[in-house]
Design a protein around this motif. Structure first.
Motif: not given
Length: 202
Positions: A6, A10, A13, A15, A20, A23, A53-54, A85
């Motif tokens: 990962t 992330c 974030r 889960r 994950v 975002w 994503v993050c 990501c």
């Protein structure tokens, strides 16, 4: 091939099932629904150059997951990603990995993140009803996807022609550093189909 770790970006974030939660995913009451997009977050990500994503700021290079239809219309509707990501998403997202053969149905996506229709009139769930694009794809075969890597200097927003405050996505008419395939759906063998048709006397 061993699974990629990962991305460090992330780590903060939440889960679900070890995966994950992107975002831009819609989250409600501690629940998140994979495959849904919170339009407010998506707009913010596009406007402020955030990874979908993050949620962190993009750096010198970013990636886009691009479908053939995106190329035809000239923009990618979803926010960009950091290269790492996207690499993580290629392994974990059923649509990008090829595990999902079809798009989710509109009825499934429109449900409350807990898996049931939301009956709270004050809830914002109705605001995430699938857009026209999602409704058109609902239940249809998955698209091909390519990964486009672009220099941040060429990050350019595509806006509505009559509504400049509406962000359509990221302009694809820019210099591209690299294009690599993410997923390809199997194509029918034309010669095999012709042989079958002839054998049937059609």
């Amino acid at each position: 091939m061993s699974a990629l770790p990962t991305p460090i970006r992330c780590n903060s974030r939440p889960r679900v099932g070890g995966l994950v939660v992107p975002w831009i995913s819609y989250e409600h009451g501690g629940h998140a629904t994979f495959g849904t997009i919170d339009p407010v977050k998506a707009h913010r990500a596009l406007a402020h150059r955030l990874c979908q994503v993050c949620g962190q700021r993009l750096e010198e290079r970013f990636c886009l997951a691009v479908r053939p239809m995106d190329v035809r219309i000239g923009f990618a509707p979803e926010p960009a990603l950091h290269p790492e990501c996207l690499a993580y998403s290629k392994q974990q997202c059923p649509m990008l990995s090829g595990a999902a053969a079809t798009y989710r149905t509109s009825s499934a996506t429109a449900k409350h993140p807990a898996g049931r229709p939301c009956d709270d009139p004050g809830c914002s769930c109705p605001k995430i009803a699938p857009d026209e694009g999602h409704s058109a794809r609902s239940g249809r075969p998955a698209d091909d996807f390519d990964a486009w890597m672009i220099d941040i200097a060429n990050y350019r927003l595509k806006k509505g022609p009559r509504q400049p405050n509406v962000l359509l996505g990221l302009d694809l008419a820019v210099p591209v550093l690299r294009i690599r395939p993410i997923r390809r759906n199997p194509r029918p063998d034309v010669a095999e189909l012709l042989t079958l048709v002839r054998s049937l006397g059609l």
